[in-house]
Design an enzyme around this catalytic site. Structure first.
Site, PDB file in Angstrom:
ATOM      1  N   ASP A 104       3.192   7.850  43.583  1.00  0.00           N
ATOM      2  CA  ASP A 104       3.899   7.487  44.812  1.00  0.00           C
ATOM      3  C   ASP A 104       3.501   8.445  45.934  1.00  0.00           C
ATOM      4  O   ASP A 104       3.071   9.570  45.676  1.00  0.00           O
ATOM      5  CB  ASP A 104       5.418   7.574  44.610  1.00  0.00           C
ATOM      6  CG  ASP A 104       5.905   6.590  43.561  1.00  0.00           C
ATOM      7  OD1 ASP A 104       5.208   5.595  43.310  1.00  0.00           O
ATOM      8  OD2 ASP A 104       6.992   6.843  42.997  1.00  0.00           O
ATOM      9  N   LYS A 105       3.759   8.014  47.163  1.00  0.00           N
ATOM     10  CA  LYS A 105       3.393   8.848  48.316  1.00  0.00           C
ATOM     11  C   LYS A 105       4.046  10.234  48.218  1.00  0.00           C
ATOM     12  O   LYS A 105       3.442  11.246  48.556  1.00  0.00           O
ATOM     13  CB  LYS A 105       3.827   8.123  49.601  1.00  0.00           C
ATOM     14  CG  LYS A 105       3.395   8.821  50.864  1.00  0.00           C
ATOM     15  CD  LYS A 105       3.759   7.998  52.094  1.00  0.00           C
ATOM     16  CE  LYS A 105       3.671   8.842  53.339  1.00  0.00           C
ATOM     17  NZ  LYS A 105       4.205   8.163  54.522  1.00  0.00           N
TER      18      LYS A 105
END
Ligand code: URA
Length: 239
Positions: A104-105
């Site tokens: 994920d970011k």
């Protein structure tokens, strides 16, 4: 292995196929010390010596990088708005690199970047259950009941429950530090597993994927090539 000269040069970042063709016709490309004349000339990547505009160009078929992904960067090859993990790999000329799987970011840690599709496929195959180990800091007191529920396989809202996972509690309090080992790679999996036991992940970092362990000497955003030994272990590991 043999390759066309223009592909060899384009793959190694000397320019587009049409740019390198122009350089070949100008006589700026030498093969074994002689000016090459034809872009379709076959090059033996093991034995031929290629020079482009005065510099030797060695062909590397595959490249493998270990990146310590920082938070705030997306695991994609390109993105119109966000910085991508590939933009952090500045030392490669190749234009076919990609991240093996996604973080994920806001997740940090180990990400393998390569152009070896076969290895990526093996590592990501749902049949192989390659282990992934994360450090997760969660809001709330993690306890033995959470350990048990992770071990039994949690319902995280998908058709099938998550496979049994190992949860180790490293410290427990208002925030708890844990280590989680999962054997799949579902979307937001670790966050959703904690959500299923009523806890929110506030920090997530991947430490290991199969035989590959994040080098503690890499600061977030730093990367290095895999060693021969790391590559051998990744390619030969039993799953
Ligand atoms: N699980 C998550 O929730 N996020 C990641 O980035 C990786 C695993």
């Amino acid at each position: 292995m043999k390759l066309r000269l223009d592909k060899y040069l384009a793959d190694m970042g000397c320019g587009t196929r049409s740019q390198v063709k122009k350089e070949i016709s100008r006589g700026s490309v030498l093969v074994n010390g002689r000016p090459a004349r034809r872009p379709e000339e076959k090059i033996d990547i093991e034995s031929d010596c290629v020079e482009f505009c005065g510099r030797g160009v060695t062909y590397a078929e595959y490249e493998y990088y270990m990146l310590n992904k920082p938070a705030g960067v997306v695991s994609a090859t390109e993105d119109p708005r966000e910085q991508t993990v590939l933009e952090l790999i500045t030392g490669s000329q190749r234009n076919d690199l990609f991240p093996v799987g996604r973080l994920d970011k806001d997740t940090e840690g180990l990400l393998l970047i390569t152009n070896d599709g076969q290895l990526a496929h093996r590592l990501l195959s749902p049949k192989r259950h390659v282990d992934k180990v994360y450090t997760a800091v969660v809001r709330g007191r993690a306890d033995e009941e959470d350990v048990r529920r992770f071990r039994e396989g949690l319902d995280i809202g998908d058709e099938k429950p998550a496979l049994p996972a190992q949860l180790r509690i490293l410290s427990a309090g208002e925030y708890s530090e844990t280590e989680v080992t999962i054997h799949e790679g579902r979307f937001h999996q670790v966050k959703r597993m904690f959500q299923a036991v009523g806890k929110e992940v506030v920090f997530l970092k991947r430490l290991r994927m199969g035989a590959l362990t994040l080098d503690p000497g890499l600061a977030p955003g730093e990367y290095r090539k895999l060693t021969e030994e790391e590559l051998r272990s990744l390619k030969t590991e039993e799953c």
